[in-house]
Write an enzyme that holds these catalytic residues in place. Structure first.
Site: not given
Ligand code: URA
Length: 427
Positions: A164, A171, A190
């Site tokens: 992530d 992203r 997470k």
């Molecule tokens: N917070 C995150 O941890 N991930 C996202 O994609 C958007 C906000």
């Protein structure tokens, strides 16, 4: 035999990704076998085509399995955490974690730093002299088990959902943040990996939030509640307003000072209301029904836990907080009622004053930010201070004033003050 191109084209053409395709692509990306440009193309295909419930659940599981899953089930107290999707002036974690600890639960809160116009909890806490964001897992466990502390707010280790971390960075620079499946799986991977038994989500809706629209916020909230529940984490969400900032400060040390006011039994009504509402939900999730969080906030029990929690991470809860070198006061041009104070305008102004960072790794100014002397619904008199801008870089003030242009409106009508909590989403 899988290939990045076949996974990308399946999704590009509107197909469903199989479990094995998802497991393979996330694992290969984590190992560096799928390139950043391929993962970016897949993220764009997901943004355009979406993912169904099975795909999102599998994607989230693959993200969790890219790293380590923590386990606090052996602690003597039940664990519960809160996650906010991010807003302006959202300092709620600061009073909330020690409050919930004071009421008998343990709060393992892995937080992030801010990027863009929304602040990060770690940046706020780092404005306290001596406070350190890095805590080892054994030390986390000790703090959570200690009845005088019971909460820890710290940085996530590099091994918590590493896929992530890398995907979020991509992203951010490829226009693929605003995808509900990707946001939901990013946040929940997470939180599930963090090992909390229960979770309360604060999904922000409005001008200063990711989700500008209540239908999108509902969908995001429902998706995350489903993901948590399917993974065995008791999860509920509140949709809360983010058209106007929370409280009267946006900026790191300014928000810590306001949080300490709340812990001392004062502070702005909206911050107190949301803190108590979220604490009530968190305690209910772990079966604690006989403690009143409003009383624990008012009588100093939460403050005792705050002081112990800050000191346990090297911070001095009595040290003066950093202050910016320059202030600029914005005065009301006319008398009337403040009918609008736009969260995005205030967030951008605070960011430009130095409270936030333009790119990951930049330093923040701890004293910078915006103090709000009136909130929507308040009467104001021509010439009275409306906002105070704080910064060490006075050359930033014109850009901050530009962000605030049109962000506040003084009108004749008495104005309707929006509720803080809009809806509750549970399965
Ligand atoms: N917070 C995150 O941890 N991930 C996202 O994609 C958007 C906000």
């Amino acid at each position: 035999m899988h290939s990045a191109v076949s996974v990308i084209t399946t999704k590009r053409d509107g197909g469903e990704l199989g479990d094995d395709q998802i497991d393979w692509v996330v694992d290969a990306f984590t190992r560096g076998e799928v390139a950043d440009y391929q993962m970016s193309a897949l993220a764009m295909a997901i943004l355009c085509r979406g993912m169904n419930r099975r795909e999102i659940a599998r994607w989230t599981r693959a993200m969790i399995e890219s790293g380590r899953r923590m386990d606090f089930t052996d602690l003597p107290r039940p664990t519960v955490d809160k996650h906010s999707t991010g807003g302006v002036g959202d300092k709620i974690t600061l009073p909330l974690a020690p409050l919930v600890a004071a009421c008998g639960a343990a709060v393992p809160q892995l937080s992030g730093r801010g990027l863009g116009h929304t602040g990060g909890t770690l940046d706020k806490l780092e404005s306290i002299p001596g406070w350190k964001a890095d805590v080892s897992v054994p030390r986390m466990r000790e703090m959570l088990a200690d009845p005088a502390i019971g909460a820890v707010i710290c940085a996530a280790g590099a091994d918590l959902a590493p896929a992530d971390k890398r995907l979020y960075a991509l992203r951010d620079v490829t226009g693929t943040v605003e995808s509900i499946p990707l946001i939901a799986s990013s946040i929940m991977s997470k939180k599930i990996a963090e090992g909390t038994a229960a979770l309360v989500l604060d999904v922000k809706v409005g001008a200063g939030a990711f989700m500008k629209d209540i239908d999108d916020a509902r969908e995001l909230a429902r998706t995350m509640v489903e993901l948590g529940t399917d993974a065995g984490v008791r999860t509920v969400a509140l949709l809360t307003g983010m058209d106007t900032p929370l409280g009267r400060t946006a900026g790191n040390a300014l928000e810590v000072a306001e949080s300490v006011e709340v812990l001392a039994g004062g502070g702005p009504a909206d911050v107190v209301e949301l803190t108590v509402a979220l604490a009530g939900e968190m305690l209910a999730q772990v079966g604690i029904h006989d403690v009143d969080p409003a009383a624990a906030l008012a009588d100093g029990r939460a403050m005792d836990h705050w002081r112990a929690m800050i000191a346990a991470q090297g911070g001095d809860p009595d040290a003066p907080l950093p202050r910016a070198k320059h202030v600029e006061v914005v005065k009301a041009e006319q008398s009337g009622t403040l009918t609008r104070l736009d969260a995005m305008g205030v967030g951008l102004a605070a960011w430009r004053l130095g409270a936030g960072r333009a790119k990951q790794g930049d330093p923040v100014q701890f004293g910078a930010g915006v103090e709000m002397h009136a909130k929507p619904g308040d009467s104001v008199t021509a010439g009275q201070p409306l906002l105070t801008l704080h910064t060490n870089t006075p050359e930033a003030i014109p850009a901050a004033l530009e962000a605030l242009r049109g962000a506040y409106v003084i009108g004749a009508e008495s104005g309707v003050v929006a509720p803080v909590v809009l809806e509750r989403i549970a399965l």
